[in-house]
Write a protein that holds these residues in place. Structure first.
Motif, short mmCIF file in Angstrom:
data_model
loop_
_atom_site.label_atom_id
_atom_site.label_comp_id
_atom_site.label_asym_id
_atom_site.label_seq_id
_atom_site.Cartn_x
_atom_site.Cartn_y
_atom_site.Cartn_z
N PHE A 432 0.85 -1.19 0.00
CA PHE A 432 0.00 0.00 0.00
C PHE A 432 0.89 1.24 0.00
O PHE A 432 2.11 1.16 0.18
CB PHE A 432 -0.93 0.01 1.22
CG PHE A 432 -0.21 -0.17 2.54
CD1 PHE A 432 0.20 0.92 3.29
CD2 PHE A 432 0.06 -1.45 3.03
CE1 PHE A 432 0.86 0.75 4.50
CE2 PHE A 432 0.73 -1.63 4.24
CZ PHE A 432 1.13 -0.53 4.97
N GLN A 433 0.27 2.41 -0.19
CA GLN A 433 1.00 3.67 -0.15
C GLN A 433 1.12 4.15 1.30
O GLN A 433 0.15 4.00 2.07
CB GLN A 433 0.28 4.75 -0.97
CG GLN A 433 0.22 4.47 -2.45
CD GLN A 433 -1.05 3.75 -2.86
OE1 GLN A 433 -1.69 3.09 -2.03
NE2 GLN A 433 -1.43 3.88 -4.12
N PRO A 434 2.27 4.70 1.70
CA PRO A 434 2.36 5.27 3.04
C PRO A 434 1.32 6.37 3.21
O PRO A 434 1.14 7.21 2.32
CB PRO A 434 3.78 5.85 3.09
CG PRO A 434 4.52 5.19 1.97
CD PRO A 434 3.51 4.87 0.92
N ALA A 435 0.64 6.38 4.34
CA ALA A 435 -0.41 7.38 4.56
C ALA A 435 0.16 8.79 4.55
O ALA A 435 -0.53 9.74 4.16
CB ALA A 435 -1.11 7.10 5.89
N TYR A 436 1.42 8.95 4.98
CA TYR A 436 2.05 10.27 5.05
C TYR A 436 2.74 10.65 3.74
O TYR A 436 3.32 11.73 3.63
CB TYR A 436 3.08 10.30 6.19
CG TYR A 436 4.02 9.11 6.18
CD1 TYR A 436 5.18 9.10 5.43
CD2 TYR A 436 3.72 7.98 6.94
CE1 TYR A 436 6.02 8.01 5.41
CE2 TYR A 436 4.55 6.88 6.94
CZ TYR A 436 5.70 6.90 6.17
OH TYR A 436 6.54 5.79 6.16
N GLN A 536 -4.79 9.29 8.02
CA GLN A 536 -4.43 8.32 9.05
C GLN A 536 -5.50 7.24 9.07
O GLN A 536 -6.61 7.42 8.55
CB GLN A 536 -4.30 8.99 10.42
CG GLN A 536 -3.14 9.98 10.50
CD GLN A 536 -2.96 10.53 11.91
OE1 GLN A 536 -3.31 9.88 12.89
NE2 GLN A 536 -2.39 11.71 12.00
N PHE A 537 -5.15 6.08 9.68
CA PHE A 537 -6.12 4.98 9.69
C PHE A 537 -7.27 5.26 10.65
O PHE A 537 -7.19 6.13 11.52
CB PHE A 537 -5.47 3.63 9.98
CG PHE A 537 -4.57 3.61 11.19
CD1 PHE A 537 -5.07 3.62 12.47
CD2 PHE A 537 -3.19 3.54 11.02
CE1 PHE A 537 -4.25 3.57 13.57
CE2 PHE A 537 -2.35 3.50 12.12
CZ PHE A 537 -2.88 3.51 13.40
N THR A 538 -8.36 4.52 10.47
CA THR A 538 -9.63 4.79 11.14
C THR A 538 -9.83 3.84 12.33
O THR A 538 -9.07 2.88 12.50
CB THR A 538 -10.78 4.64 10.13
OG1 THR A 538 -10.73 3.32 9.56
CG2 THR A 538 -10.64 5.65 9.01
N PRO A 539 -10.87 4.05 13.15
CA PRO A 539 -11.09 3.20 14.34
C PRO A 539 -11.21 1.72 14.03
O PRO A 539 -10.80 0.88 14.84
CB PRO A 539 -12.38 3.76 14.92
CG PRO A 539 -12.38 5.19 14.53
CD PRO A 539 -11.77 5.21 13.16
N SER A 540 -11.78 1.36 12.89
CA SER A 540 -11.90 -0.07 12.56
C SER A 540 -10.55 -0.74 12.38
O SER A 540 -10.46 -1.97 12.36
CB SER A 540 -12.73 -0.24 11.29
OG SER A 540 -12.11 0.41 10.20
N ASN A 541 -9.48 0.08 12.27
CA ASN A 541 -8.13 -0.46 12.13
C ASN A 541 -7.24 -0.06 13.30
O ASN A 541 -6.02 -0.10 13.20
CB ASN A 541 -7.52 0.03 10.82
CG ASN A 541 -8.26 -0.48 9.61
OD1 ASN A 541 -8.12 -1.63 9.22
ND2 ASN A 541 -9.10 0.38 9.04
#
Length: 784
Positions: A432-436, A536-541
């Motif tokens: 995946f792509q880095p979120a930042y 940034q990632f979400t609560p489900s993660n």
């Protein structure tokens, strides 16, 4: 600001000096012609060859006001820029471009001495989007997290121009700090007089890291100057850099190959075609963060026992394969008897890519923040430019009308593999792509017009530029960063920005020796792809979801920039054909809607006692203004037997509030302001022996306005994690010499010593990383 008085005093002294001396200035406009036109003929090439032999270093070429034609070639941009000549570039024997520039007033290196770990700071602006890097017209837009931004081989360059501030109409969407334009060598820069074919071999050795640099070139031209071209190759190979205390920067070896080819074709006096390309490749083991990692923590005894000594070190590193390339095609059409047409079409291509791998068999230290076990990053820039210069007059006004249009297509592709998530479908099984560091494109379409009006001894340059910018994010492969729930704001859809940039420049040649220049610009910058689409990632993660959204709502930054200065130029002062130039510059930049990352501060995101809704954007616009202002003073003297120069630079920067805590109204210092710096250079020349030698010193004050202050009196530093640590002042001494033996005129020996007394010092803008220890450099060049 106390140095306002200093600036006024220096301007007054300029008038006083002029009153005491009345000398006539010679015509030194040989290189300025090239700034306005790419048209080249036999005469202009002979002038260029002569200019390259002169020791002008960073002197600015000034028009001779006794000639109205020469004044038409002058403007405030030319008056305010600094230029590094071929002679000075070769004299420095630099390891990287940042080393070439950091002695210029207002220009500093940010980062470490590690290969690939440098970026440039101009007037307190250090982001890539604020300091544009241009090589033969090609944009270099590398913005990888915690990496340097400039990888051009200095051996390929013949000239570097630094234009400070956003005052050049040819550049928009950022560039608040300025523009660095680099030009690579041509065959005519290397050919001897009346020669059609030649070659060059060069070998250099640097003692600090046992570096060997080997260069070879073949070049030539036809007798009728229909064609000229060259093929150039250089290779750097070195060990680890040494600190002043004798320890080594572990894994700072350099192994880089660079290639360049260039061809100029002139079918007649009206047409010139240029095709060129360059490529550099570096392959080495190094820490992931090339810019700031310094002293690495050694492996433990248990790690050495488990992985072996070599493996215990390699598991902390990445194997980095980096390639930087660019190419250009330029066509200039200038009819001999039509001053209304000087047409240039210029297209360029630039690509920088890195492939990092970690050794799987040693259980590498990998994390999300350092792009996992393996990563691929590429930044590609394509430009298309068409412009025309028309020269005409209307009554008492002489015009040089510049009209142009540009297209700039920027594309960034990022991908990482994180082995820990290889069986996690929410993270696309690890790919995946880095979120930042999201993937995406930025397309810029521009139009500009500038009229250079000359009347008597005054040049006025109004200009207007329009930019349309469209950002388009690419959806992340990982659902953790591409959650369809609108509450978390993972929106990668396009967003557009547009606007005008008005500029006004003036140049007044008050006397033959005294000139004044001034600029005012109201520039703007659209958010970068990173700023628009970081998530940034979400609560489900496992995340909180509080700061998870993209930042498509951002307003563009605005910069109201002022610059004023004067220059004094004298010839034949103490001896025949000597030259003295003194330049004083005052500047002020006022940035509004500054874009800054959103993070928590003192346990809160939106302010004390406030509940933040889910899906806060990762970036925000800061209320209030950021003010950066400063003073620069430069003086250069050159004569047949002696030369000297001195520079002084002071900058100050404040924001109206804390950038990560906009609810705080107290002023905060700008952390990226370089320390107060002065330089002195002096030396001698023995023309009959072709010897030049000298001494240089750089005096750097401590920096104690770093963002670590607590001006809010809440027990927390003003800038928190975004502050820099205070640094101590230091002085560096350097020596240099060149010798071209009279009995072998096609050979030249160059010698230099950096940090002569092995001073232990820290680089403030490198987050207090160590500087380099004593480095003895020697080169021998043979042309045939």
């Amino acid at each position: 600001m106390h140095f306002k008085k200093t600036g006024i005093l220096l301007l007054f002294l300029g008038f006083t000096s002029h009153a005491q001396q009345s000398t006539v200035m010679e015509n030194e406009q040989q290189n300025t012609e090239e700034e306005q036109s790419s048209h080249t003929n036999n005469g202009s090439r002979s002038k260029q060859t002569k200019s390259n032999k002169e020791v002008e270093d960073v002197m600015t070429v000034i028009a001779d006001t006794t000639s109205a034609e020469q004044l038409k070639k002058m403007n405030s941009i030319i008056a305010g820029r600094s230029t590094l000549s071929l002679g000075l570039i070769e004299q420095k024997q630099a390891d990287n471009v940042a080393e070439l520039l950091n002695t210029l007033p207002g220009v500093s290196t940010a980062g470490s001495v590690r290969p690939g770990g440098q970026s440039i700071n101009i007037w307190g602006f250090s982001k890539v989007e604020d300091v544009k890097i241009i090589v033969d017209g090609a944009h270099k837009g590398f913005q990888k997290y915690q990496q340097g931004s400039i990888f051009v081989e200095p051996e390929l360059l013949k000239q570097v121009e630094v234009n400070k501030g956003p005052h050049d109409v040819k550049f928009g969407n950022g560039g608040f700090g300025g523009v660095i334009r680099m030009e690579t060598k041509d065959a005519i820069d290397l050919l001897g007089p009346n020669r059609l074919l030649g070659g060059m071999i060069k070998h250099s050795f640097h003692s600090n890291n046992h570096q060997n640099l080997v260069t070879g070139a073949i070049y030539g031209r036809t007798e009728d100057d229909l064609l000229d071209g060259l093929i150039y190759y250089t290779k750097r190979n070195s060990g680890n850099f040494k600190r002043p205390d004798g320890s080594r920067f572990m894994f700072s070896e350099d192994d880089m190959d660079s290639y360049m080819g260039k061809l100029n074709f002139r079918p007649n006096e009206e047409h010139t075609f240029t095709i060129s390309g360059l490529r550099s490749k570096r392959d080495s083991w190094q820490p992931w963060a090339a810019k700031f990692v310094e002293k690495m923590t050694p492996p433990t005894a248990q790690q050495i026992q488990r992985y072996g000594y070599k493996g215990a070190w390699l598991r902390k590193l990445v194997k980095r394969d980096q390639t930087d390339s660019s190419a250009q095609f330029k066509w200039n059409y200038q009819p001999t008897y039509n001053p209304l047409i000087d047409l240039t079409f210029h297209t360029t291509y630039s690509k920088t890519k890195q492939h990092d791998t970690r050794p799987k068999k040693y259980n590498p230290v990998a994390s999300l923040g350092t792009m996992g076990n393996e990563s691929w990053v590429s930044y590609t820039d394509k430009t298309f430019e068409l412009e025309n210069i028309s020269t005409f007059d209307t009554g008492i006004l002489d015009h040089k009308l510049l009209i142009g249009t540009q297209i700039h297509l920027h594309d960034r592709d990022t991908l990482m593999y994180y082995e820990r998530y290889k069986n996690n479908p929410n993270y696309n099984n690890g790919y995946f792509q880095p979120a930042y560091m999201p993937s995406g494109t930025q397309q810029t379409y521009s139009f500009y017009i500038e009229d250079q009006l000359s009347i008597a001894n005054l040049v006025l340059t109004p200009s207007l530029r329009y930019d349309y910018v469209r950002n388009h994010g690419k959806k992340n492969y990982a659902q953790a960063y591409n959650d369809p729930d609108p509450r978390f704001g993972h929106d990668y859809s396009p967003v557009s920005y547009s606007g005008w940039t008005p500029r006004f420049g003036s140049y007044w040649q008050a006397t033959n020796n005294l000139g004044f220049f001034g600029d005012i610009s109201y520039a703007w910058r659209a958010p970068t792809v990173d700023e628009s689409y970081e998530v940034q990632f979400t609560p489900s993660n496992g995340g909180s979801g509080k700061i998870s959204a993209t930042s498509r709502h951002l307003d563009k930054e605005r910069d109201l920039s002022f610059r004023i200065g004067n220059m004094l130029d004298f010839n034949n002062i103490f001896s025949y054909d000597d030259k003295l130039q003194i330049r004083t510059t005052l500047f002020k930049q006022r940035v509004s809607n500054e874009i800054f990352i959103t993070r928590g501060f003192n346990g809160t995101i939106c302010g004390p006692g406030r509940q933040c809704p889910l899906g806060q954007s990762n970036y925000h616009n800061i209320p209030g203004k950021k003010i950066i202002k400063g003073l620069e003073f430069e003086t250069y003297y050159d004569s047949r037997y002696w030369f000297a120069s001195a520079t002084y630079s002071i900058q100050k920067g404040e924001r109206d509030t804390a950038p990560q805590a906009p609810w705080i109204n107290n002023k905060t210092y700008v952390a990226t302001i370089a320390p107060r710096t002065a330089t002195l250079t002096t030396g001698f020349k023995i023309p009959s022996w072709n010897i030049k030698a000298g001494w240089n010193a750089q005096f750097v004050r401590k920096q104690d306005r770093t963002g670590k202050e607590d001006r809010n009196h809440d027990g927390i530093s003003d800038l928190g994690a975004y502050a820099l640590g205070p640094s101590s002042g230091y002085t560096l001494h350097n020596l240099f010499a060149t010798w071209q033996p009279t009995y072998t005129p096609r050979a030249e020996i160059q010698f230099a010593v950096d940090n002569l007394f092995n001073k232990d010092y820290r680089l403030y803008l490198g987050e207090n990383t160590y500087g380099m220890g004593r480095n003895i450099k020697a080169s021998i060049i043979v042309k045939f």
